[in-house]
Design a protein around this motif. Structure first.
Motif, PDB file in Angstrom:
ATOM      1  N   ASN A   8       0.796  -1.224   0.000  1.00  0.00           N
ATOM      2  CA  ASN A   8       0.000   0.000   0.000  1.00  0.00           C
ATOM      3  C   ASN A   8       0.831   1.277   0.000  1.00  0.00           C
ATOM      4  OD1 ASN A   8      -1.690  -2.060   2.172  1.00  0.00           O
ATOM      5  ND2 ASN A   8      -2.573  -1.487   0.206  1.00  0.00           N
ATOM      6  N   GLY A   9       2.128   1.157   0.259  1.00  0.00           N
ATOM      7  CA  GLY A   9       2.945   2.354   0.299  1.00  0.00           C
ATOM      8  C   GLY A   9       2.670   3.145   1.564  1.00  0.00           C
ATOM      9  N   LEU A  10       3.443   4.201   1.760  1.00  0.00           N
ATOM     10  CA  LEU A  10       3.275   4.918   3.028  1.00  0.00           C
ATOM     11  C   LEU A  10       2.346   6.126   2.905  1.00  0.00           C
ATOM     12  CD1 LEU A  10       5.360   7.518   2.700  1.00  0.00           C
ATOM     13  CD2 LEU A  10       7.039   5.835   3.378  1.00  0.00           C
ATOM     14  N   GLN A  11       1.979   6.461   1.679  1.00  0.00           N
ATOM     15  CA  GLN A  11       1.199   7.675   1.495  1.00  0.00           C
ATOM     16  C   GLN A  11      -0.304   7.446   1.702  1.00  0.00           C
ATOM     17  OE1 GLN A  11       2.070   9.539  -2.260  1.00  0.00           O
ATOM     18  NE2 GLN A  11       1.587  11.549  -1.414  1.00  0.00           N
ATOM     19  N   VAL A  12      -0.926   8.403   2.339  1.00  0.00           N
ATOM     20  CA  VAL A  12      -2.385   8.394   2.442  1.00  0.00           C
ATOM     21  C   VAL A  12      -2.949   8.894   1.104  1.00  0.00           C
ATOM     22  CG1 VAL A  12      -4.368   9.528   3.540  1.00  0.00           C
ATOM     23  CG2 VAL A  12      -2.416   8.811   4.918  1.00  0.00           C
ATOM     24  N   HIS A  26      -5.226  10.880  -1.118  1.00  0.00           N
ATOM     25  CA  HIS A  26      -6.184  12.012  -1.011  1.00  0.00           C
ATOM     26  C   HIS A  26      -6.954  12.088  -2.320  1.00  0.00           C
ATOM     27  CE1 HIS A  26      -4.164  13.460   2.579  1.00  0.00           C
ATOM     28  NE2 HIS A  26      -3.013  13.459   1.965  1.00  0.00           N
TER      29      HIS A  26
END
Lengths: 198, 198
Positions: free
Chosen positions: B191-195, B197
Protein backbone atom coordinates in the motif's frame (compact mmCIF):
# COMPACT_ATOMS: atom_id res chain seq x y z
CA UNK A 1 50.82 16.40 2.48
CA UNK A 2 50.07 19.19 0.01
CA UNK A 3 53.68 19.33 -1.20
CA UNK A 4 53.79 15.55 -1.64
CA UNK A 5 50.53 15.64 -3.56
CA UNK A 6 51.94 18.23 -5.95
CA UNK A 7 55.05 16.12 -6.38
CA UNK A 8 53.19 12.98 -7.67
CA UNK A 9 51.88 13.70 -11.12
CA UNK A 10 49.12 11.32 -12.22
CA UNK A 11 47.69 10.65 -8.78
CA UNK A 12 46.11 13.31 -6.67
CA UNK A 13 44.28 12.24 -3.52
CA UNK A 14 40.92 11.95 -5.35
CA UNK A 15 42.11 9.57 -8.05
CA UNK A 16 44.06 7.56 -5.47
CA UNK A 17 40.81 7.27 -3.51
CA UNK A 18 38.85 6.15 -6.60
CA UNK A 19 41.31 3.31 -7.25
CA UNK A 20 41.53 2.35 -3.58
CA UNK A 21 37.75 2.08 -3.30
CA UNK A 22 37.65 -0.13 -6.41
CA UNK A 23 40.19 -2.48 -4.78
CA UNK A 24 38.35 -2.42 -1.42
CA UNK A 25 34.99 -3.32 -2.97
CA UNK A 26 36.54 -6.14 -5.04
CA UNK A 27 38.59 -7.79 -2.31
CA UNK A 28 36.91 -6.49 0.80
CA UNK A 29 38.68 -3.92 2.99
CA UNK A 30 40.33 -6.56 5.20
CA UNK A 31 41.38 -8.61 2.17
CA UNK A 32 42.97 -5.65 0.36
CA UNK A 33 46.58 -4.92 1.35
CA UNK A 34 48.64 -1.81 0.68
CA UNK A 35 50.63 -4.12 -1.67
CA UNK A 36 47.46 -4.75 -3.69
CA UNK A 37 46.85 -1.01 -3.89
CA UNK A 38 50.41 -0.25 -4.94
CA UNK A 39 50.27 -2.91 -7.68
CA UNK A 40 46.94 -1.62 -8.98
CA UNK A 41 48.12 1.99 -8.97
CA UNK A 42 51.51 1.16 -10.38
CA UNK A 43 53.22 3.23 -7.68
CA UNK A 44 55.22 2.26 -4.61
CA UNK A 45 53.70 1.89 -1.17
CA UNK A 46 55.77 4.83 0.05
CA UNK A 47 54.22 6.94 -2.74
CA UNK A 48 50.80 6.03 -1.29
CA UNK A 49 52.01 6.97 2.20
CA UNK A 50 52.84 10.42 0.82
CA UNK A 51 49.06 10.91 0.49
CA UNK A 52 47.65 9.10 3.51
CA UNK A 53 48.93 7.72 6.80
CA UNK A 54 47.20 4.35 6.63
CA UNK A 55 44.73 2.09 4.84
CA UNK A 56 42.28 3.05 7.59
CA UNK A 57 42.60 6.72 6.64
CA UNK A 58 41.77 5.81 3.02
CA UNK A 59 38.64 4.03 4.27
CA UNK A 60 37.66 7.02 6.44
CA UNK A 61 38.03 9.42 3.49
CA UNK A 62 36.04 7.10 1.21
CA UNK A 63 33.18 6.61 3.71
CA UNK A 64 33.07 10.35 4.38
CA UNK A 65 32.70 11.03 0.65
CA UNK A 66 29.50 8.90 0.53
CA UNK A 67 28.21 10.15 3.88
CA UNK A 68 28.85 13.83 3.06
CA UNK A 69 26.84 13.52 -0.17
CA UNK A 70 23.96 11.69 1.54
CA UNK A 71 23.97 14.16 4.44
CA UNK A 72 23.86 17.07 1.99
CA UNK A 73 20.65 15.60 0.51
CA UNK A 74 19.02 15.34 3.97
CA UNK A 75 20.32 18.82 5.00
CA UNK A 76 18.69 20.30 1.91
CA UNK A 77 15.44 18.35 2.42
CA UNK A 78 15.12 19.55 6.01
CA UNK A 79 14.94 23.23 5.01
CA UNK A 80 12.81 22.93 1.87
CA UNK A 81 9.61 25.01 2.18
CA UNK A 82 7.47 21.98 1.21
CA UNK A 83 5.20 19.45 2.94
CA UNK A 84 7.19 16.69 4.66
CA UNK A 85 5.96 14.05 2.20
CA UNK A 86 7.56 15.99 -0.68
CA UNK A 87 10.74 16.43 1.31
CA UNK A 88 10.78 12.63 1.83
CA UNK A 89 10.50 12.19 -1.92
CA UNK A 90 13.40 14.63 -2.33
CA UNK A 91 15.48 12.48 0.06
CA UNK A 92 14.65 9.25 -1.80
CA UNK A 93 15.43 10.70 -5.23
CA UNK A 94 18.60 12.35 -3.96
CA UNK A 95 19.77 9.13 -2.29
CA UNK A 96 19.28 7.13 -5.50
CA UNK A 97 21.19 9.82 -7.45
CA UNK A 98 24.11 9.73 -4.96
CA UNK A 99 24.07 5.93 -5.09
CA UNK A 100 24.31 5.87 -8.89
CA UNK A 101 26.90 8.67 -9.11
CA UNK A 102 29.07 7.38 -6.26
CA UNK A 103 28.31 3.66 -6.54
CA UNK A 104 31.66 2.24 -5.29
CA UNK A 105 31.69 4.67 -2.34
CA UNK A 106 28.10 3.89 -1.32
CA UNK A 107 28.72 0.15 -1.81
CA UNK A 108 31.64 0.41 0.60
CA UNK A 109 29.43 2.31 3.05
CA UNK A 110 26.56 -0.18 3.08
CA UNK A 111 29.01 -3.04 3.71
CA UNK A 112 30.46 -1.45 6.86
CA UNK A 113 29.92 -3.67 9.94
CA UNK A 114 31.42 -1.61 12.77
CA UNK A 115 34.58 -3.63 13.42
CA UNK A 116 36.89 -0.60 13.84
CA UNK A 117 36.58 2.95 15.18
CA UNK A 118 36.44 4.28 11.59
CA UNK A 119 33.60 1.87 10.77
CA UNK A 120 31.73 2.64 13.98
CA UNK A 121 31.90 6.37 13.24
CA UNK A 122 30.41 5.70 9.78
CA UNK A 123 27.61 3.58 11.31
CA UNK A 124 26.85 6.36 13.79
CA UNK A 125 26.55 8.83 10.89
CA UNK A 126 24.22 6.40 9.05
CA UNK A 127 22.04 6.00 12.15
CA UNK A 128 21.85 9.77 12.44
CA UNK A 129 20.56 9.95 8.85
CA UNK A 130 18.00 7.19 9.64
CA UNK A 131 16.84 9.20 12.64
CA UNK A 132 16.48 12.43 10.64
CA UNK A 133 14.55 10.66 7.86
CA UNK A 134 12.40 8.99 10.54
CA UNK A 135 11.58 12.49 11.83
CA UNK A 136 10.42 13.48 8.33
CA UNK A 137 8.19 10.36 8.25
CA UNK A 138 6.68 11.37 11.62
CA UNK A 139 6.13 14.91 10.40
CA UNK A 140 4.46 13.67 7.21
CA UNK A 141 2.18 11.50 9.36
CA UNK A 142 1.32 14.53 11.54
CA UNK A 143 0.54 16.46 8.34
CA UNK A 144 -1.88 13.69 7.34
CA UNK A 145 0.09 12.52 4.29
CA UNK A 146 1.61 9.32 5.71
CA UNK A 147 -0.45 6.57 7.28
CA UNK A 148 -0.23 6.97 11.05
CA UNK A 149 0.03 3.21 11.68
CA UNK A 150 3.64 3.04 10.42
CA UNK A 151 6.58 3.06 12.82
CA UNK A 152 8.73 5.98 11.57
CA UNK A 153 12.05 4.32 12.43
CA UNK A 154 11.20 0.98 10.78
CA UNK A 155 9.81 2.88 7.79
CA UNK A 156 13.01 4.89 7.42
CA UNK A 157 15.03 1.66 7.62
CA UNK A 158 12.87 0.00 4.94
CA UNK A 159 13.18 3.06 2.67
CA UNK A 160 16.97 3.04 2.88
CA UNK A 161 16.85 -0.76 2.60
CA UNK A 162 15.19 -0.42 -0.79
CA UNK A 163 17.63 2.23 -1.96
CA UNK A 164 20.69 0.36 -0.68
CA UNK A 165 19.59 -2.94 -2.25
CA UNK A 166 20.25 -1.23 -5.58
CA UNK A 167 24.04 -1.22 -4.97
CA UNK A 168 24.49 -4.94 -5.67
CA UNK A 169 21.87 -4.84 -8.40
CA UNK A 170 23.56 -1.96 -10.24
CA UNK A 171 26.92 -3.71 -10.01
CA UNK A 172 25.45 -6.60 -12.01
CA UNK A 173 23.42 -4.55 -14.50
CA UNK A 174 25.23 -1.22 -14.70
CA UNK A 175 24.31 1.72 -16.94
CA UNK A 176 20.87 2.21 -15.44
CA UNK A 177 19.13 5.57 -15.64
CA UNK A 178 19.13 7.09 -12.16
CA UNK A 179 15.81 8.94 -12.65
CA UNK A 180 14.02 5.73 -13.74
CA UNK A 181 15.36 3.89 -10.68
CA UNK A 182 14.27 6.77 -8.44
CA UNK A 183 10.79 6.55 -10.00
CA UNK A 184 10.61 2.81 -9.19
CA UNK A 185 11.65 3.41 -5.57
CA UNK A 186 9.21 6.31 -5.12
CA UNK A 187 6.27 4.39 -6.63
CA UNK A 188 6.91 1.44 -4.34
CA UNK A 189 7.54 3.62 -1.29
CA UNK A 190 4.61 6.00 -1.66
CA UNK A 191 1.90 4.00 -3.41
CA UNK A 192 2.93 0.38 -2.97
CA UNK A 193 2.62 -2.20 -5.69
CA UNK A 194 -1.01 -3.13 -5.21
CA UNK A 195 -3.83 -1.78 -7.35
CA UNK A 196 -6.58 -0.42 -5.09
CA UNK A 197 -9.85 -2.26 -5.72
CA UNK A 198 -12.69 -0.22 -4.25
CA UNK B 1 32.05 -38.19 9.05
CA UNK B 2 29.14 -39.87 10.84
CA UNK B 3 31.44 -41.88 13.11
CA UNK B 4 33.47 -38.77 13.96
CA UNK B 5 30.30 -36.87 14.71
CA UNK B 6 29.15 -39.56 17.13
CA UNK B 7 32.58 -39.54 18.77
CA UNK B 8 32.52 -35.82 19.68
CA UNK B 9 30.05 -35.28 22.50
CA UNK B 10 28.98 -31.64 22.93
CA UNK B 11 29.35 -30.61 19.31
CA UNK B 12 27.31 -32.11 16.54
CA UNK B 13 27.55 -30.52 13.10
CA UNK B 14 24.58 -28.22 13.76
CA UNK B 15 25.93 -26.66 16.93
CA UNK B 16 29.39 -26.36 15.33
CA UNK B 17 27.72 -24.50 12.46
CA UNK B 18 25.86 -22.17 14.85
CA UNK B 19 29.11 -21.16 16.55
CA UNK B 20 31.01 -20.87 13.27
CA UNK B 21 28.37 -18.55 11.81
CA UNK B 22 28.53 -16.36 14.92
CA UNK B 23 32.31 -16.02 14.48
CA UNK B 24 31.97 -15.37 10.71
CA UNK B 25 29.41 -12.59 11.17
CA UNK B 26 31.49 -10.94 13.90
CA UNK B 27 34.88 -11.01 12.19
CA UNK B 28 33.89 -11.46 8.57
CA UNK B 29 34.50 -14.79 6.84
CA UNK B 30 37.98 -13.78 5.59
CA UNK B 31 38.94 -12.38 8.99
CA UNK B 32 37.89 -15.52 10.90
CA UNK B 33 40.53 -18.25 11.06
CA UNK B 34 40.14 -21.89 12.02
CA UNK B 35 42.20 -20.87 15.11
CA UNK B 36 39.48 -18.35 16.05
CA UNK B 37 36.85 -21.06 15.66
CA UNK B 38 38.79 -23.58 17.71
CA UNK B 39 39.30 -21.02 20.52
CA UNK B 40 35.62 -20.09 20.53
CA UNK B 41 34.47 -23.70 20.52
CA UNK B 42 37.07 -24.80 23.04
CA UNK B 43 38.06 -27.74 20.86
CA UNK B 44 41.12 -28.38 18.73
CA UNK B 45 41.31 -27.57 15.03
CA UNK B 46 41.63 -31.28 14.26
CA UNK B 47 38.35 -31.86 16.14
CA UNK B 48 36.75 -29.34 13.77
CA UNK B 49 38.28 -31.14 10.80
CA UNK B 50 36.50 -34.28 11.99
CA UNK B 51 33.25 -32.54 11.03
CA UNK B 52 34.18 -30.56 7.91
CA UNK B 53 36.99 -30.49 5.40
CA UNK B 54 37.52 -26.74 5.34
CA UNK B 55 36.33 -23.31 6.44
CA UNK B 56 34.83 -23.01 2.96
CA UNK B 57 32.69 -26.10 3.57
CA UNK B 58 31.40 -24.53 6.80
CA UNK B 59 30.43 -21.43 4.79
CA UNK B 60 28.72 -23.57 2.12
CA UNK B 61 26.69 -25.43 4.76
CA UNK B 62 25.72 -22.18 6.48
CA UNK B 63 24.65 -20.44 3.26
CA UNK B 64 22.68 -23.52 2.22
CA UNK B 65 20.80 -23.49 5.50
CA UNK B 66 19.53 -19.93 4.81
CA UNK B 67 18.93 -20.58 1.10
CA UNK B 68 17.08 -23.87 1.72
CA UNK B 69 14.68 -22.15 4.11
CA UNK B 70 14.06 -19.21 1.76
CA UNK B 71 13.63 -21.56 -1.22
CA UNK B 72 11.11 -23.62 0.75
CA UNK B 73 9.02 -20.46 1.23
CA UNK B 74 9.05 -19.69 -2.50
CA UNK B 75 8.42 -23.37 -3.41
CA UNK B 76 5.34 -23.36 -1.20
CA UNK B 77 4.13 -20.00 -2.53
CA UNK B 78 4.37 -21.17 -6.13
CA UNK B 79 1.85 -23.97 -5.64
CA UNK B 80 -0.63 -22.20 -3.35
CA UNK B 81 -4.13 -22.14 -4.90
CA UNK B 82 -4.39 -18.38 -4.39
CA UNK B 83 -4.11 -15.20 -6.48
CA UNK B 84 -0.47 -14.22 -7.17
CA UNK B 85 -0.72 -11.10 -4.97
CA UNK B 86 -1.56 -13.30 -1.96
CA UNK B 87 1.28 -15.66 -2.84
CA UNK B 88 3.60 -12.62 -2.90
CA UNK B 89 2.42 -11.70 0.56
CA UNK B 90 3.12 -15.29 1.65
CA UNK B 91 6.68 -14.93 0.30
CA UNK B 92 7.26 -11.64 2.11
CA UNK B 93 5.91 -12.90 5.44
CA UNK B 94 7.81 -16.17 5.10
CA UNK B 95 11.07 -14.36 4.26
CA UNK B 96 10.75 -12.11 7.33
CA UNK B 97 10.06 -15.19 9.49
CA UNK B 98 13.14 -17.00 8.12
CA UNK B 99 15.22 -13.86 8.63
CA UNK B 100 14.17 -13.54 12.28
CA UNK B 101 14.51 -17.28 13.02
CA UNK B 102 17.82 -17.74 11.20
CA UNK B 103 19.23 -14.23 11.63
CA UNK B 104 22.99 -15.07 11.68
CA UNK B 105 22.62 -17.36 8.65
CA UNK B 106 20.65 -14.82 6.61
CA UNK B 107 23.07 -12.06 7.67
CA UNK B 108 25.94 -14.15 6.33
CA UNK B 109 23.99 -14.72 3.11
CA UNK B 110 23.21 -11.07 2.40
CA UNK B 111 26.88 -10.17 2.90
CA UNK B 112 28.12 -12.61 0.26
CA UNK B 113 29.97 -10.82 -2.57
CA UNK B 114 30.87 -13.63 -4.96
CA UNK B 115 34.62 -13.81 -4.33
CA UNK B 116 34.82 -17.63 -4.30
CA UNK B 117 33.03 -20.54 -6.02
CA UNK B 118 31.00 -21.17 -2.83
CA UNK B 119 29.92 -17.51 -2.73
CA UNK B 120 29.12 -17.44 -6.45
CA UNK B 121 26.91 -20.51 -6.09
CA UNK B 122 25.03 -18.77 -3.26
CA UNK B 123 24.59 -15.62 -5.37
CA UNK B 124 23.25 -17.73 -8.25
CA UNK B 125 20.70 -19.29 -5.89
CA UNK B 126 19.70 -15.80 -4.66
CA UNK B 127 19.27 -14.57 -8.25
CA UNK B 128 17.09 -17.59 -8.97
CA UNK B 129 14.84 -16.64 -6.04
CA UNK B 130 14.70 -13.02 -7.32
CA UNK B 131 13.67 -14.31 -10.74
CA UNK B 132 10.93 -16.56 -9.31
CA UNK B 133 9.54 -13.75 -7.14
CA UNK B 134 9.73 -11.44 -10.19
CA UNK B 135 7.56 -13.98 -12.03
CA UNK B 136 4.98 -13.78 -9.23
CA UNK B 137 5.00 -9.97 -9.54
CA UNK B 138 4.39 -10.29 -13.32
CA UNK B 139 1.59 -12.77 -12.73
CA UNK B 140 -0.03 -10.48 -10.13
CA UNK B 141 0.16 -7.64 -12.68
CA UNK B 142 -1.48 -9.87 -15.32
CA UNK B 143 -4.21 -10.68 -12.78
CA UNK B 144 -4.81 -6.94 -12.34
CA UNK B 145 -3.65 -6.77 -8.71
CA UNK B 146 -0.24 -5.13 -9.21
CA UNK B 147 0.25 -1.88 -11.07
CA UNK B 148 1.43 -2.73 -14.58
CA UNK B 149 3.94 0.14 -14.69
CA UNK B 150 6.36 -1.62 -12.31
CA UNK B 151 9.39 -3.55 -13.60
CA UNK B 152 8.97 -7.02 -12.02
CA UNK B 153 12.71 -7.63 -11.58
CA UNK B 154 13.40 -4.23 -9.97
CA UNK B 155 10.29 -4.69 -7.81
CA UNK B 156 11.47 -8.09 -6.63
CA UNK B 157 14.92 -6.60 -5.82
CA UNK B 158 13.30 -3.75 -3.84
CA UNK B 159 11.07 -6.19 -1.93
CA UNK B 160 14.03 -8.33 -0.87
CA UNK B 161 16.01 -5.13 -0.27
CA UNK B 162 13.44 -4.12 2.33
CA UNK B 163 13.41 -7.53 3.97
CA UNK B 164 17.21 -7.86 3.97
CA UNK B 165 17.70 -4.37 5.42
CA UNK B 166 16.15 -5.78 8.59
CA UNK B 167 19.22 -7.98 9.26
CA UNK B 168 21.42 -5.11 10.46
CA UNK B 169 18.49 -3.44 12.15
CA UNK B 170 17.54 -6.56 14.12
CA UNK B 171 21.16 -7.04 15.19
CA UNK B 172 21.00 -3.65 16.92
CA UNK B 173 17.52 -3.95 18.37
CA UNK B 174 16.93 -7.67 18.82
CA UNK B 175 13.85 -9.33 20.28
CA UNK B 176 11.44 -7.94 17.72
CA UNK B 177 8.16 -9.69 16.97
CA UNK B 178 8.47 -11.30 13.55
CA UNK B 179 4.75 -10.90 12.72
CA UNK B 180 4.84 -7.14 13.50
CA UNK B 181 7.88 -6.70 11.25
CA UNK B 182 6.18 -8.68 8.48
CA UNK B 183 3.14 -6.38 8.82
CA UNK B 184 5.37 -3.30 8.40
CA UNK B 185 7.01 -4.76 5.28
CA UNK B 186 3.67 -5.81 3.75
CA UNK B 187 2.03 -2.43 4.41
CA UNK B 188 4.92 -0.60 2.78
CA UNK B 189 5.19 -3.07 -0.11
CA UNK B 190 1.49 -3.34 -0.98
CA UNK B 191 0.00 0.00 0.00
CA UNK B 192 2.94 2.35 0.30
CA UNK B 193 3.28 4.92 3.03
CA UNK B 194 1.20 7.68 1.50
CA UNK B 195 -2.39 8.39 2.44
CA UNK B 196 -4.49 8.59 -0.73
CA UNK B 197 -6.18 12.01 -1.01
CA UNK B 198 -8.96 11.79 -3.58
Amino acid sequence: MTAARRGRPGYDLDSLLDKAVAVFTERGFDGASMEDLSRRLGITKSAIYHHVESKDQLLALALDRALDELSAVVDEAEVLPLPAIERLEFVLRGSVRVLVEQLPFVTLLVRVRGNTPVERRALARRRDLDRRVGALVSLAAAEGDVRPDLDPVITSRLLFGMVNSLTEWLKLRGGTDSAALADAVCKMAFNGLQVAHD
